[in-house]
Design a protein around this motif. Structure first.
Motif, mmCIF file in Angstrom:
data_model
loop_
_atom_site.group_PDB
_atom_site.id
_atom_site.type_symbol
_atom_site.label_atom_id
_atom_site.label_comp_id
_atom_site.label_asym_id
_atom_site.label_seq_id
_atom_site.Cartn_x
_atom_site.Cartn_y
_atom_site.Cartn_z
ATOM 1 N N GLN A 1 0.812 -1.216 0.000
ATOM 2 C CA GLN A 1 0.000 0.000 0.000
ATOM 3 C C GLN A 1 0.846 1.268 0.000
ATOM 4 O O GLN A 1 0.348 2.357 -0.284
ATOM 5 C CB GLN A 1 -1.002 0.012 1.167
ATOM 6 C CG GLN A 1 -0.420 0.251 2.539
ATOM 7 C CD GLN A 1 0.000 -1.021 3.231
ATOM 8 O OE1 GLN A 1 0.500 -1.941 2.615
ATOM 9 N NE2 GLN A 1 -0.209 -1.081 4.546
ATOM 10 N N GLU A 2 2.139 1.125 0.329
ATOM 11 C CA GLU A 2 3.068 2.256 0.248
ATOM 12 C C GLU A 2 3.668 2.378 -1.151
ATOM 13 O O GLU A 2 3.830 3.475 -1.687
ATOM 14 C CB GLU A 2 4.207 2.072 1.262
ATOM 15 C CG GLU A 2 3.769 1.964 2.717
ATOM 16 C CD GLU A 2 3.607 3.325 3.367
ATOM 17 O OE1 GLU A 2 3.570 4.334 2.643
ATOM 18 O OE2 GLU A 2 3.527 3.374 4.606
ATOM 19 N N GLU A 3 4.017 1.240 -1.748
ATOM 20 C CA GLU A 3 4.682 1.245 -3.050
ATOM 21 C C GLU A 3 3.712 1.513 -4.201
ATOM 22 O O GLU A 3 4.069 2.154 -5.193
ATOM 23 C CB GLU A 3 5.382 -0.098 -3.276
ATOM 24 C CG GLU A 3 6.506 -0.388 -2.298
ATOM 25 C CD GLU A 3 7.155 -1.733 -2.560
ATOM 26 O OE1 GLU A 3 7.510 -1.994 -3.733
ATOM 27 O OE2 GLU A 3 7.303 -2.520 -1.617
ATOM 28 N N ARG A 4 2.500 0.995 -4.073
ATOM 29 C CA ARG A 4 1.485 1.150 -5.119
ATOM 30 C C ARG A 4 0.183 1.654 -4.485
ATOM 31 O O ARG A 4 -0.824 0.962 -4.476
ATOM 32 C CB ARG A 4 1.254 -0.185 -5.843
ATOM 33 C CG ARG A 4 2.438 -0.668 -6.655
ATOM 34 C CD ARG A 4 2.639 0.196 -7.902
ATOM 35 N NE ARG A 4 3.747 -0.275 -8.732
ATOM 36 C CZ ARG A 4 4.986 0.182 -8.648
ATOM 37 N NH1 ARG A 4 5.295 1.120 -7.760
ATOM 38 N NH2 ARG A 4 5.929 -0.288 -9.447
ATOM 39 N N PRO A 5 0.209 2.872 -3.932
ATOM 40 C CA PRO A 5 -0.961 3.351 -3.192
ATOM 41 C C PRO A 5 -2.216 3.470 -4.046
ATOM 42 O O PRO A 5 -3.304 3.063 -3.617
ATOM 43 C CB PRO A 5 -0.512 4.709 -2.657
ATOM 44 C CG PRO A 5 0.636 5.125 -3.515
ATOM 45 C CD PRO A 5 1.314 3.860 -3.917
ATOM 46 N N ASP A 6 -2.099 4.012 -5.246
ATOM 47 C CA ASP A 6 -3.282 4.200 -6.083
ATOM 48 C C ASP A 6 -3.852 2.862 -6.537
ATOM 49 O O ASP A 6 -5.073 2.643 -6.477
ATOM 50 C CB ASP A 6 -2.945 5.062 -7.302
ATOM 51 C CG ASP A 6 -2.610 6.494 -6.926
ATOM 52 O OD1 ASP A 6 -2.964 6.918 -5.801
ATOM 53 O OD2 ASP A 6 -1.984 7.189 -7.750
ATOM 54 N N GLU A 7 -2.981 1.969 -6.977
ATOM 55 C CA GLU A 7 -3.449 0.659 -7.434
ATOM 56 C C GLU A 7 -4.071 -0.135 -6.291
ATOM 57 O O GLU A 7 -5.077 -0.829 -6.475
ATOM 58 C CB GLU A 7 -2.304 -0.134 -8.059
ATOM 59 C CG GLU A 7 -1.776 0.449 -9.366
ATOM 60 C CD GLU A 7 -0.599 1.374 -9.143
ATOM 61 O OE1 GLU A 7 -0.539 2.039 -8.085
ATOM 62 O OE2 GLU A 7 0.282 1.436 -10.026
ATOM 63 N N THR A 8 -3.461 -0.040 -5.109
ATOM 64 C CA THR A 8 -4.015 -0.741 -3.940
ATOM 65 C C THR A 8 -5.386 -0.198 -3.598
ATOM 66 O O THR A 8 -6.340 -0.969 -3.357
ATOM 67 C CB THR A 8 -3.068 -0.584 -2.738
ATOM 68 O OG1 THR A 8 -1.789 -1.119 -3.062
ATOM 69 C CG2 THR A 8 -3.626 -1.307 -1.517
ATOM 70 N N THR A 9 -5.517 1.112 -3.562
ATOM 71 C CA THR A 9 -6.795 1.736 -3.233
ATOM 72 C C THR A 9 -7.860 1.353 -4.250
ATOM 73 O O THR A 9 -8.994 1.006 -3.882
ATOM 74 C CB THR A 9 -6.635 3.265 -3.184
ATOM 75 O OG1 THR A 9 -5.682 3.602 -2.179
ATOM 76 C CG2 THR A 9 -7.961 3.940 -2.871
ATOM 77 N N GLN A 10 -7.512 1.404 -5.530
ATOM 78 C CA GLN A 10 -8.470 1.056 -6.572
ATOM 79 C C GLN A 10 -8.899 -0.401 -6.472
ATOM 80 O O GLN A 10 -10.090 -0.723 -6.642
ATOM 81 C CB GLN A 10 -7.865 1.351 -7.943
ATOM 82 C CG GLN A 10 -7.697 2.823 -8.239
ATOM 83 C CD GLN A 10 -6.830 3.099 -9.455
ATOM 84 O OE1 GLN A 10 -6.466 2.173 -10.196
ATOM 85 N NE2 GLN A 10 -6.471 4.353 -9.659
ATOM 86 N N ALA A 11 -7.950 -1.289 -6.187
ATOM 87 C CA ALA A 11 -8.277 -2.709 -6.066
ATOM 88 C C ALA A 11 -9.250 -2.944 -4.912
ATOM 89 O O ALA A 11 -10.226 -3.699 -5.048
ATOM 90 C CB ALA A 11 -7.001 -3.523 -5.864
ATOM 91 N N ILE A 12 -8.993 -2.293 -3.783
ATOM 92 C CA ILE A 12 -9.855 -2.478 -2.612
ATOM 93 C C ILE A 12 -11.238 -1.894 -2.844
ATOM 94 O O ILE A 12 -12.262 -2.545 -2.590
ATOM 95 C CB ILE A 12 -9.191 -1.853 -1.370
ATOM 96 C CG1 ILE A 12 -7.940 -2.651 -0.975
ATOM 97 C CG2 ILE A 12 -10.182 -1.813 -0.198
ATOM 98 C CD1 ILE A 12 -7.127 -2.016 0.141
ATOM 99 N N THR A 13 -11.304 -0.654 -3.311
ATOM 100 C CA THR A 13 -12.603 -0.013 -3.486
ATOM 101 C C THR A 13 -13.431 -0.705 -4.561
ATOM 102 O O THR A 13 -14.653 -0.855 -4.417
ATOM 103 C CB THR A 13 -12.432 1.488 -3.806
ATOM 104 O OG1 THR A 13 -11.574 1.640 -4.943
ATOM 105 C CG2 THR A 13 -11.835 2.234 -2.625
#
Length: 300
Positions: A281-293
Motif C-alpha cells: 500500500q506504500e509502493e502502489r498506493p493508487d493501485e491498492t486503493t483502486q483494487a480495494i474499493t
C-alpha cells in the motif's frame, strides 16, 4: 506528506488503542503490520471514506500511543483479535470488513477463524493464509531457516533486537523500507550501510514512523513474534477454513512467497498481484486503493 486525521484513544479489552477514523457507512477496519503504524493506510483511509465507509485504522497494542503491556503473553493472538472485537463493540457494529497487511494480515486471518460472525469480508495484503505447521512455529522455523532468521532471533535472544533497533531507529527504518528487500539479515539493517534499492517512503513520511518508534520503542511489536508458539496452540481447534469473501493482494516482488494452496483454505478468494515488493500500500498506493474499493463495490 499526506494529511491524516487526529487520533482518539479508545478503551478496549483492558488497553487503550490510538484510533484514526474517517467517513460514515459500512465499517472497514485497517490493520497495519510490523514495523508499521496506522499511518501506513493514509492513502486508503480517505478514499474508502469517500466511497461510503466508516474507516477505522487503529494503532494496535504495542504501537504508537496505544497501550504497551509489559507481559509478552499480552500480545498473543487471543489478545490481538480480542482488541478488534472490542473495537467493534465500542462502535456498536455487529461485523466489519477487515483489511490487513503483513502482521495485520496474520491477525485478520486468525480473526476470521476465531470470530467468524464478526468478520463480514477479508482483504489481506502480502501475507497469504498461513498453513498450520506440524510443530510449534519457532522450532519449525529454526529447523528450516536457521538461528539468524529474525523470527527465530526475536525469540531466542529477547531484548537484543529491540535495543539495536531503538539505538538506530531512523537508519533501521530507512534501510528496511526499500524495494527490493535487502538480502542481508534483518537484524543487520540497524547498523549496515544504506542498502541498494528504491526508497519506499519519502523523508517526511519516514519521519512520521521514526518519531512514532522513537516514542514507543520496538518491544511491543516484536512481542507479537514472541507468541508464535502460543498462537500455534491457541489456533489448533479453530476451523481452518476462512469462509468469508476474501481479496488477496500480492506484491510480485515480495520476499514472502505466494500461497500454492490458498483456495484450499480460503475458497471464496479473489487474487490480485501488483508489480511491487512487500510494502504494497506504500509502493502502489493508487493501485491498492483502486483494487480495494472496486472489490468492495462489487461485493456490496
Amino acid at each position: 506528506m499526506t494529511s491524516f486525521p487526529k487520533p482518539t484513544l479508545i478503551p478496549v479489552n483492558g488497553v487503550e488503542l490510538e484510533v484514526f477514523e474517517a467517513g460514515t457507512g459500512t465499517p472497514v477496519v485497517l490493520c497495519h503490520g510490523w514495523p508499521e503504524h496506522a499511518y501506513s493506510w493514509r492513502h486508503q483511509l480517505p478514499a474508502l471514506a469517500a466511497a461510503g465507509h466508516h474507516v477505522i485504522a487503529p494503532n494496535q497494542r504495542g504501537y504508537g500511543n496505544s497501550s504497551r503491556p509489559s507481559e509478552v503473553t499480552a500480545y498473543d493472538i487471543a489478545h490481538l483479535t480480542g482488541d478488534l472485537i472490542a473495537l467493534l463493540d465500542h462502535y456498536g457494529y455487529a461485523d466489519a470488513t477487515f483489511v490487513g497487511h503483513d502482521w495485520g494480515a496474520y491477525v485478520v486471518w486468525a480473526l476470521a477463524r476465531l470470530h467468524p460472525a464478526r468478520v463480514n469480508k477479508v482483504i489481506n495484503l502480502s501475507l497469504p493464509y498461513p498453513d498450520r505447521a506440524a510443530m510449534p512455529s519457532i522450532d519449525f522455523m529454526e529447523s528450516v531457516l536457521g538461528g539468524d532468521n529474525y523470527f527465530v532471533h526475536f525469540n531466542r535472544h529477547p531484548g537484543v533486537a529491540d535495543a539495536l533497533f531503538e539505538a538506530n531507529t531512523a537508519h533501521f527504518l530507512r534501510n528496511l523500507y526499500r524495494t527490493p528487500a535487502s538480502a542481508i539479515p534483518l537484524i543487520d539493517l540497524a547498523t549496515a550501510e544504506l542498502q541498494p534499492g528504491e526508497p519506499v517512503l519519502t523523508e517526511p513520511d519516514l519521519a512520521v514512523l521514526v518519531d512514532a518508534f522513537t516514542s514507543s520503542g520496538f518491544t511491543g511489536g516484536i512481542n507479537w513474534y514472541r507468541n508464535f508458539d502460543r498462537n500455534w496452540d491457541l489456533l489448533q481447534h479453530a476451523d481452518p477454513v476462512v469462509h468469508q469473501s476474501t481479496l488477496m493482494i500480492y506484491g510480485d516482488r515480495d520476499t514472502i512467497p505466494k500461497s500454492p494452496n490458498l483456495e484450499d483454505f480460503v475458497p471464496g478468494v479473489d487474487v490480485i498481484s501488483l508489480d511491487c515488493g512487500h510494502w504494497i500500500q506504500e509502493e502502489r498506493p493508487d493501485e491498492t486503493t483502486q483494487a480495494i474499493t472496486k472489490w468492495l463495490a462489487q461485493e456490496d
